[in-house]
Design a protein around this motif. Structure first.
Motif, short mmCIF file in Angstrom:
data_model
loop_
_atom_site.label_atom_id
_atom_site.label_comp_id
_atom_site.label_asym_id
_atom_site.label_seq_id
_atom_site.Cartn_x
_atom_site.Cartn_y
_atom_site.Cartn_z
N THR A 197 16.73 -7.93 8.04
CA THR A 197 15.33 -8.00 7.65
C THR A 197 14.57 -6.75 8.07
O THR A 197 13.71 -6.25 7.33
CB THR A 197 14.67 -9.25 8.26
N ILE A 198 14.86 -6.23 9.27
CA ILE A 198 14.21 -5.00 9.72
C ILE A 198 14.47 -3.88 8.72
O ILE A 198 13.54 -3.19 8.28
CB ILE A 198 14.73 -4.58 11.11
N LEU A 199 15.73 -3.71 8.36
CA LEU A 199 16.09 -2.63 7.46
C LEU A 199 15.49 -2.84 6.07
O LEU A 199 15.03 -1.89 5.42
CB LEU A 199 17.61 -2.52 7.38
N LEU A 200 15.48 -4.09 5.61
CA LEU A 200 14.89 -4.39 4.32
C LEU A 200 13.41 -4.04 4.30
O LEU A 200 12.91 -3.38 3.38
CB LEU A 200 15.09 -5.86 3.98
N MET A 201 12.67 -4.47 5.34
CA MET A 201 11.23 -4.24 5.36
C MET A 201 10.89 -2.76 5.46
O MET A 201 9.95 -2.27 4.81
CB MET A 201 10.59 -5.03 6.52
N TRP A 202 11.64 -2.03 6.26
CA TRP A 202 11.39 -0.59 6.35
C TRP A 202 11.71 0.09 5.03
O TRP A 202 11.03 1.03 4.61
CB TRP A 202 12.19 0.02 7.50
N SER A 203 12.76 -0.38 4.37
CA SER A 203 13.12 0.18 3.07
C SER A 203 12.00 -0.06 2.06
O SER A 203 11.62 0.85 1.31
CB SER A 203 14.43 -0.46 2.58
N LEU A 204 11.45 -1.26 2.04
CA LEU A 204 10.38 -1.58 1.10
C LEU A 204 9.13 -0.76 1.40
O LEU A 204 8.46 -0.26 0.48
CB LEU A 204 10.06 -3.07 1.16
N ARG A 205 8.80 -0.62 2.68
CA ARG A 205 7.62 0.16 3.04
C ARG A 205 7.78 1.63 2.64
O ARG A 205 6.83 2.27 2.18
CB ARG A 205 7.34 0.05 4.54
N LEU A 206 8.97 2.16 2.86
CA LEU A 206 9.22 3.55 2.50
C LEU A 206 9.07 3.75 1.00
O LEU A 206 8.47 4.72 0.54
CB LEU A 206 10.62 3.96 2.96
N ARG A 207 9.62 2.84 0.23
CA ARG A 207 9.51 2.93 -1.22
C ARG A 207 8.06 2.80 -1.68
O ARG A 207 7.62 3.49 -2.60
CB ARG A 207 10.40 1.88 -1.87
N TYR A 208 7.32 1.90 -1.04
CA TYR A 208 5.90 1.76 -1.39
C TYR A 208 5.14 3.05 -1.08
O TYR A 208 4.29 3.48 -1.86
CB TYR A 208 5.29 0.59 -0.62
N PHE A 209 5.45 3.67 0.05
CA PHE A 209 4.81 4.93 0.44
C PHE A 209 5.03 6.01 -0.61
O PHE A 209 4.15 6.83 -0.89
CB PHE A 209 5.36 5.39 1.80
N PHE A 210 6.23 6.01 -1.21
CA PHE A 210 6.55 7.01 -2.21
C PHE A 210 6.19 6.58 -3.63
O PHE A 210 6.58 7.22 -4.60
CB PHE A 210 8.03 7.38 -2.14
N GLY A 211 5.44 5.48 -3.74
CA GLY A 211 4.89 5.11 -5.04
C GLY A 211 5.69 4.13 -5.87
O GLY A 211 5.48 4.03 -7.08
N ALA A 212 6.60 3.40 -5.25
CA ALA A 212 7.39 2.43 -6.00
C ALA A 212 6.50 1.32 -6.56
O ALA A 212 5.48 0.95 -5.97
CB ALA A 212 8.47 1.83 -5.11
N ASP A 213 6.89 0.78 -7.69
CA ASP A 213 6.16 -0.30 -8.34
C ASP A 213 6.25 -1.55 -7.46
O ASP A 213 7.35 -2.03 -7.15
CB ASP A 213 6.80 -0.58 -9.70
N PRO A 214 5.11 -2.13 -7.05
CA PRO A 214 5.14 -3.34 -6.22
C PRO A 214 5.90 -4.50 -6.85
O PRO A 214 6.41 -5.36 -6.14
CB PRO A 214 3.65 -3.68 -6.03
N ARG A 215 6.00 -4.53 -8.17
CA ARG A 215 6.75 -5.60 -8.83
C ARG A 215 8.24 -5.48 -8.51
O ARG A 215 8.92 -6.49 -8.31
CB ARG A 215 6.52 -5.55 -10.34
N ILE A 216 8.72 -4.24 -8.47
CA ILE A 216 10.12 -4.02 -8.10
C ILE A 216 10.33 -4.39 -6.64
O ILE A 216 11.32 -5.03 -6.28
CB ILE A 216 10.52 -2.55 -8.32
#
Length: 244
Positions: A197-216
């Motif tokens: 879960t730690i790795l998943l959440m950090w991965s999601l935050r990093l992607r959001y920081f770089f502009g990933a689509d929140p739906r993805i």
């Protein structure tokens, strides 16, 4: 009313009653609003006698909280998850610290559960939010109703709505960071695996920081997609510029 506590729910029949019972002593000073995403269990019927309002909207945490806030009469809005408990004297603590200069904030957090790593995770969350001024919904974000409306409420995105709101609020001022701890359930971490879960959440935050689509991101979160193969298969889709 000075305060409005807004609780987003979706099929929370296992936790909603204990959550609301804990809030009953506060009802002289606040109203309790359930912002339900049209649950198909007994959440609404269990909440009705213990809340001031039960509002139903389309599913989606941001949509639900915005809907609940639209019916709030309190000067200060408190967004509380159904599996999170406020500290003693929470309303007084907020009232003492919030001002015309600092009009929003959050609590420190403690995660319930036995694994020692939950204590480490909670401490890291507290340090991170104090350093960055960005809190998560688990930390119970509170904000004056006028400022909440001024920043356009929660962006109605599929995930990371709490981070997006905090970024907007930071443009108005730094948050109040209360050291008193809310207690939030550690069940998500234990159920999905703490390190996973730690790795998943950090991965999601990093992607959001770089502009990933929140739906993805919401898709990844909901399905706990975490293997290198699946993430790499989605990499181009997540990072393609808009319009490609």
């Amino acid at each position: 009313m000075k305060f409005s506590i807004i609780i987003p729910t979706l099929n929370e029949e296992k936790s909603i009653k204990s959550c609301l019972l804990a809030l009953q002593p506060l009802r002289n000073d606040c109203e309790i609003i359930i912002a339900d995403g049209d649950s198909d269990d007994n959440t609404q019927s269990l909440a009705l006698p213990l809340a001031d309002k039960v509002m139903i909207s389309a599913k989606g945490r941001a949509k639900q909280m915005n809907n609940g806030a639209s019916y709030a009469t309190g000067e200060i809005l408190i967004f509380l998850h159904a599996d999170t408990c406020l500290p003693e004297n929470a309303l007084q603590l907020i009232q003492q610290k919030i001002s015309s200069i600092r009009q929003w904030g959050h609590f420190d957090i403690q995660l319930s559960g036995n694994p020692f790593m939950l204590k480490v995770i909670a401490q890291m969350m507290n340090w991170r939010s104090r350093l960055t001024g960005i809190a998560t919904g688990d930390q119970v974000i509170f904000v004056t109703r006028l400022v909440f409306q001024a920043v356009g409420q929660y962006p109605e995105i599929s995930l990371m709505e709490d981070i997006a709101l905090c970024k907007a609020l930071k443009k108005i001022g730094r948050p109040v960071c209360l050291k008193n701890k809310v207690i939030s359930s550690g069940r998500r971490w234990e159920h999905n695996g703490i390190y996973r879960t730690i790795l998943l959440m950090w991965s999601l935050r990093l992607r959001y920081f770089f502009g990933a689509d929140p739906r993805i991101l919401a898709f990844l979160y909901a399905n706990s997609i975490f293997t290198r193969y699946k993430l790499s298969a989605l990499w181009k889709r997540i990072y393609l510029p808009k319009g490609d």
